[in-house]
Write a protein that holds these residues in place. Structure first.
Motif, PDB file in Angstrom:
ATOM      1  N   VAL A 185      -7.634   8.718   3.146  1.00  0.00           N
ATOM      2  CA  VAL A 185      -7.298   7.676   2.329  1.00  0.00           C
ATOM      3  C   VAL A 185      -8.402   6.299   3.406  1.00  0.00           C
ATOM      4  O   VAL A 185      -8.897   5.398   3.181  1.00  0.00           O
ATOM      5  N   THR A 186      -8.316   6.806   4.724  1.00  0.00           N
ATOM      6  CA  THR A 186      -9.609   5.785   5.658  1.00  0.00           C
ATOM      7  C   THR A 186     -10.770   5.550   4.793  1.00  0.00           C
ATOM      8  O   THR A 186     -11.989   5.069   4.211  1.00  0.00           O
ATOM      9  N   LEU A 187     -11.109   7.039   4.119  1.00  0.00           N
ATOM     10  CA  LEU A 187     -12.597   7.106   3.517  1.00  0.00           C
ATOM     11  C   LEU A 187     -13.115   6.247   2.745  1.00  0.00           C
ATOM     12  O   LEU A 187     -13.972   5.603   2.450  1.00  0.00           O
ATOM     13  N   VAL A 188     -12.163   6.419   2.046  1.00  0.00           N
ATOM     14  CA  VAL A 188     -11.662   5.645   0.777  1.00  0.00           C
ATOM     15  C   VAL A 188     -12.268   3.527   1.058  1.00  0.00           C
ATOM     16  O   VAL A 188     -12.689   2.843   0.883  1.00  0.00           O
ATOM     17  N   ALA A 189     -11.187   3.752   1.993  1.00  0.00           N
ATOM     18  CA  ALA A 189     -11.041   2.363   2.638  1.00  0.00           C
ATOM     19  C   ALA A 189     -12.540   1.766   3.128  1.00  0.00           C
ATOM     20  O   ALA A 189     -13.025   0.644   3.115  1.00  0.00           O
ATOM     21  N   VAL A 203      -8.112  -4.092   1.477  1.00  0.00           N
ATOM     22  CA  VAL A 203      -6.939  -4.444   2.098  1.00  0.00           C
ATOM     23  C   VAL A 203      -5.669  -3.550   1.797  1.00  0.00           C
ATOM     24  O   VAL A 203      -5.118  -3.008   2.517  1.00  0.00           O
ATOM     25  N   PHE A 204      -5.086  -3.272   0.490  1.00  0.00           N
ATOM     26  CA  PHE A 204      -4.316  -2.302   0.215  1.00  0.00           C
ATOM     27  C   PHE A 204      -4.706  -0.958   0.813  1.00  0.00           C
ATOM     28  O   PHE A 204      -4.053  -0.001   1.772  1.00  0.00           O
ATOM     29  N   VAL A 205      -5.571  -0.460   0.579  1.00  0.00           N
ATOM     30  CA  VAL A 205      -6.064   0.959   0.756  1.00  0.00           C
ATOM     31  C   VAL A 205      -5.843   1.293   2.603  1.00  0.00           C
ATOM     32  O   VAL A 205      -5.481   2.213   3.242  1.00  0.00           O
ATOM     33  N   SER A 206      -6.662  -0.045   3.140  1.00  0.00           N
ATOM     34  CA  SER A 206      -6.355  -0.273   4.712  1.00  0.00           C
ATOM     35  C   SER A 206      -5.395  -0.162   5.022  1.00  0.00           C
ATOM     36  O   SER A 206      -5.031   0.381   6.398  1.00  0.00           O
ATOM     37  N   VAL A 224      -4.201   2.138   7.680  1.00  0.00           N
ATOM     38  CA  VAL A 224      -3.004   2.378   9.391  1.00  0.00           C
ATOM     39  C   VAL A 224      -2.050   2.971   8.945  1.00  0.00           C
ATOM     40  O   VAL A 224      -1.522   3.602  10.545  1.00  0.00           O
ATOM     41  N   TRP A 225      -1.085   2.713   8.273  1.00  0.00           N
ATOM     42  CA  TRP A 225       0.359   2.914   8.020  1.00  0.00           C
ATOM     43  C   TRP A 225       0.441   4.199   8.125  1.00  0.00           C
ATOM     44  O   TRP A 225       1.471   4.965   9.407  1.00  0.00           O
ATOM     45  N   LEU A 226      -0.156   4.929   7.502  1.00  0.00           N
ATOM     46  CA  LEU A 226      -0.269   6.863   7.728  1.00  0.00           C
ATOM     47  C   LEU A 226      -0.862   7.174   9.292  1.00  0.00           C
ATOM     48  O   LEU A 226      -0.019   8.074   9.636  1.00  0.00           O
ATOM     49  N   THR A 227      -1.153   6.299   9.500  1.00  0.00           N
ATOM     50  CA  THR A 227      -2.014   6.315  11.106  1.00  0.00           C
ATOM     51  C   THR A 227      -1.075   6.700  12.108  1.00  0.00           C
ATOM     52  O   THR A 227      -0.447   7.496  13.161  1.00  0.00           O
TER      53      THR A 227
END
Length: 184
Positions: free
Chosen positions: A29-33, A9-12, A16-19
């Protein structure tokens, strides 16, 4: 609720915020999520969503590559409108693929929500492709998809994820607003 889901949840949310801020680092970061949510969805028997994480990982690599080649000196990327023909092609193809996958999941697996799972997965792929290509229309897809995912996850007992996807709706609205300001 598992510790893996809470970290996902946190990483996702960070992704999205960075996007929305048009920062190229949203993609790693999306890859980790994707990895984390692949585990969560396997445990919840949402197989289309689990498989979707592998597709998202591949699309994150594609998006990272595309955005790096379009990156401005300030680290942001230019956004683009979507042609009507591409919009309709994407919607029709996603609907057909989602319906076919839903039918297959209903016959071949114990998926807890085969048609919802498959349709939301198909439209999520569409949203991710449009995002990688910097099309503003991706945010409209995400607003609708995230609303439906909020309900699906609540029904499946994935409450932190349901809350996350409700937050995603707000982030998608914000992303749409920010990207509109930067449109060509």
């Amino acid at each position: 609720m598992s510790p893996t889901e809470l970290v996902a949840v946190f990483v996702s949310a960070l992704s999205v915020w960075l996007t929305g801020c048009r920062v190229v680092w949203c993609w790693p970061v999306t890859l980790v999520a994707c990895l984390l949510y692949g585990i969560v969805f396997h445990e919840a028997r949402l197989y289309a969503d689990m498989a979707l994480q592998a597709v998202f990982a591949a699309l994150a690599c594609y998006g990272w590559w595309r955005w790096q080649s379009a990156e401005h000196h300030d680290g942001s990327v230019q956004v683009r409108p979507l042609e009507a023909r591409s919009l309709w092609f994407g919607v029709v193809l996603s609907t057909a693929c989602g319906a076919g996958a839903g039918y297959a999941l209903s016959r071949l697996t114990d998926d807890a929500a085969p048609f919802s799972d498959a349709m939301l997965s198909a439209y999520s792929i569409l949203g991710q492709v449009w995002m990688a290509r910097q099309h503003i229309a991706c945010w409209w897809v995400w607003i609708v998809v995230d609303l439906f995912y909020t309900g699906l996850f609540a029904v499946r007992g994935l409450y932190p994820s349901a809350v996350l996807y409700a937050v995603f709706v707000g982030l998608a609205v914000t992303g749409l607003r920010l990207w509109r300001k930067e449109a060509i």
